[in-house]
Design an enzyme around this catalytic site. Sequence first.
Site, PDB file in Angstrom:
ATOM      1  N   TYR A 104       0.672  -0.960  -0.078  1.00 40.50           N
ATOM      2  CA  TYR A 104      -0.118  -0.061   0.021  1.00 40.50           C
ATOM      3  C   TYR A 104       0.854   1.198   0.105  1.00 40.50           C
ATOM      4  O   TYR A 104       0.390   2.425  -0.261  1.00 40.50           O
ATOM      5  CB  TYR A 104      -0.920  -0.008   1.129  1.00 40.50           C
TER       6      TYR A 104
ATOM      7  N   HIS B   6       0.764 -11.713   2.431  1.00 44.42           N
ATOM      8  CA  HIS B   6      -0.230 -11.047   1.775  1.00 44.42           C
ATOM      9  C   HIS B   6      -0.963 -11.923   0.678  1.00 44.42           C
ATOM     10  O   HIS B   6      -2.292 -11.906   0.848  1.00 44.42           O
ATOM     11  CB  HIS B   6       0.267  -9.683   1.024  1.00 44.42           C
TER      12      HIS B   6
END
Length: 277
Positions: free
Chosen positions: A49, A107
């Site tokens: 991000y 992730h």
Amino acid sequence: MVPTMTSKTGLTLPAVGFGTYQLNGERGVTAIVEALSNGYRLLDSAFRYENEGAVGRAVRQSDVDRAEVIVTSKLPGSRHRYDEALDAVTESVDRTGLDQLDLYLIHWPNPNVGLYLQAWRALIAARDRGLVRAIGVCNFLPEHLIRLEQETGELPAVNQIELHPYFPQADALAFHREKGILTEAWSPLGRGTDLLGEPVIGEIARVHGVSAAQAVLGWHVARGSIPLPKAATPARQRENLQIFDVGLSDEEIARISALGRPDGRLAGQDPAGYEEF
Ligand SMILES: NC(=O)c1ccc[n+]([C@@H]2O[C@H](COP(=O)([O-])OP(=O)(O)OC[C@H]3O[C@@H](n4cnc5c(N)ncnc54)[C@H](OP(=O)(O)O)[C@@H]3O)[C@@H](O)[C@H]2O)c1
């Protein structure tokens, strides 16, 4: 008051968290400081991000006691090899400017690459060295979780998965519950799709005198997942915390779950084949 949930590994999390995807830079810091002051104590960031710095700065700027905040980040698919994974965790911690992260997740499993076991061993080492307090995964299917348990004897504290009324994931929730793994729900509000405009959600929301978003978040609470709604404005941030007294009936929960469909994933990201680096 936000209730808490505890994993079999002993990690206690608030029953709602704050998603930070697309909250970057100065604007991101401001939104995250506001989220903390509004009452969020679980923050969800990721290497990918590109906002670990903003999250860390917000935590340092906020008046909230550091010890009360669970700061989460995630290992990208490009860093699954053992040494690279350990370096990546160190770099994540450094970018936040904090001494330690509270929760670090793989992730994506990227099963076709086949290195998630190395990544998991690196996360175990990172925890044992004190870089992070607790470890978990995202987007793992039961078969991936079983492999971690068989090969390392350690199950994750958390599995963060795509979960919203279009994709209710009843089987995954049941499997996690059986194993004592906490389920965090990503895109819990359906990420700007038509979900909040669905007539059945509007109807149920009206009956309970809440907004469509609160009805959907109440559905998460009732089913035992920890939603991570992202909201840029303080008003929505506060709205998304008032979800613990919605009180949906079993029938209402079932009507919302009936919006689910086999291809209900928002972007077709099936962890069995989807890969992200
Ligand atoms: N592990 C993974 O692979 C993965 C993947 C995706 C996401 N995530 C995590 O999950 C978090 C949440 O998912 P998401 O950001 O995709 O989607 P989401 O939280 O389902 O939806 C966010 C959208 O809903 C809007 N919204 C928020 N509160 C609202 C309310 N009360 N009423 C109406 N609209 C509202 C937001 O608008 P505003 O922001 O403009 O207020 C934003 O457009 C992410 O931020 C990230 O931390 C993880």
